[in-house]
Write a protein that holds these residues in place. Structure first.
Motif, PDB file in Angstrom:
ATOM      1  N   ASP A  47       0.812  -1.213   0.000  1.00  7.85           N
ATOM      2  CA  ASP A  47       0.000   0.000   0.000  1.00  7.85           C
ATOM      3  C   ASP A  47       0.852   1.273   0.000  1.00  7.85           C
ATOM      4  N   LEU A  48       1.960   1.235  -0.744  1.00  4.71           N
ATOM      5  CA  LEU A  48       2.829   2.406  -0.842  1.00  4.71           C
ATOM      6  C   LEU A  48       2.316   3.351  -1.920  1.00  4.71           C
ATOM      7  N   THR A  49       2.563   4.631  -1.744  1.00  2.00           N
ATOM      8  CA  THR A  49       2.233   5.598  -2.782  1.00  2.00           C
ATOM      9  C   THR A  49       3.286   5.500  -3.880  1.00  2.00           C
ATOM     10  N   PHE A  50       2.992   6.090  -5.026  1.00  2.00           N
ATOM     11  CA  PHE A  50       3.970   6.088  -6.108  1.00  2.00           C
ATOM     12  C   PHE A  50       5.233   6.839  -5.691  1.00  2.00           C
ATOM     13  N   ALA A  51       5.069   7.899  -4.922  1.00  2.00           N
ATOM     14  CA  ALA A  51       6.232   8.660  -4.448  1.00  2.00           C
ATOM     15  C   ALA A  51       7.104   7.806  -3.528  1.00  2.00           C
ATOM     16  N   GLN A  52       6.476   7.028  -2.652  1.00  2.00           N
ATOM     17  CA  GLN A  52       7.235   6.151  -1.764  1.00  2.00           C
ATOM     18  C   GLN A  52       7.980   5.074  -2.558  1.00  2.00           C
ATOM     19  N   ILE A  53       7.302   4.522  -3.548  1.00  5.58           N
ATOM     20  CA  ILE A  53       7.935   3.495  -4.386  1.00  5.58           C
ATOM     21  C   ILE A  53       9.119   4.096  -5.134  1.00  5.58           C
ATOM     22  N   ALA A  59      14.076   5.775  -8.365  1.00  5.29           N
ATOM     23  CA  ALA A  59      13.647   6.020  -9.751  1.00  5.29           C
ATOM     24  C   ALA A  59      12.769   7.262  -9.793  1.00  5.29           C
ATOM     25  N   PRO A  60      12.694   7.923 -10.953  1.00  7.82           N
ATOM     26  CA  PRO A  60      11.799   9.072 -11.082  1.00  7.82           C
ATOM     27  C   PRO A  60      10.333   8.657 -10.893  1.00  7.82           C
ATOM     28  N   LEU A  61       9.555   9.542 -10.304  1.00  8.73           N
ATOM     29  CA  LEU A  61       8.143   9.273 -10.034  1.00  8.73           C
ATOM     30  C   LEU A  61       7.385   8.872 -11.293  1.00  8.73           C
ATOM     31  N   ASN A  62       7.543   9.639 -12.371  1.00 12.74           N
ATOM     32  CA  ASN A  62       6.804   9.325 -13.596  1.00 12.74           C
ATOM     33  C   ASN A  62       7.219   7.990 -14.208  1.00 12.74           C
ATOM     34  N   THR A  63       8.453   7.591 -13.997  1.00 12.98           N
ATOM     35  CA  THR A  63       8.899   6.280 -14.481  1.00 12.98           C
ATOM     36  C   THR A  63       8.167   5.178 -13.729  1.00 12.98           C
TER      37      THR A  63
END
Length: 82
Positions: A47-53, A59-63
């Motif tokens: 349940d991680l956010t994309f920013a946490q991942i 890695a860049p957020l958009n990637t």
């Protein structure tokens, strides 16, 4: 993806269908390339956010978002063909 939440009032046929769907999903995720499977796992199971991942992977957020989106498209294709 490892755990199934079961409601006590579910009928055996419902449970069998859920278990079958769960097995298919786990197998489909396992067949993804490692980086895609890892992101899907972190997003859904942890349940991680994309920013946490993105931070965790360096890695860049958009990637991360793009990889997740491509993985979902592949999973939908795999699961809809069953």
């Amino acid at each position: 993806l490892e755990d199934i939440i079961i409601h006590p009032k579910m009928k055996p046929m419902q449970l069998a269908g859920i278990a079958q769907t769960h097995r298919a999903l786990v197998a489909a995720v396992a067949s993804l390339p490692e980086h895609q499977a890892r992101i899907v796992h972190m997003r859904i199971s942890e349940d991680l956010t994309f920013a946490q991942i993105a931070r965790r992977m360096g890695a860049p957020l958009n990637t991360v978002k793009s990889i997740y989106r491509r993985a979902l498209l592949v999973l939908r294709g795999m699961l809809s063909s069953d």
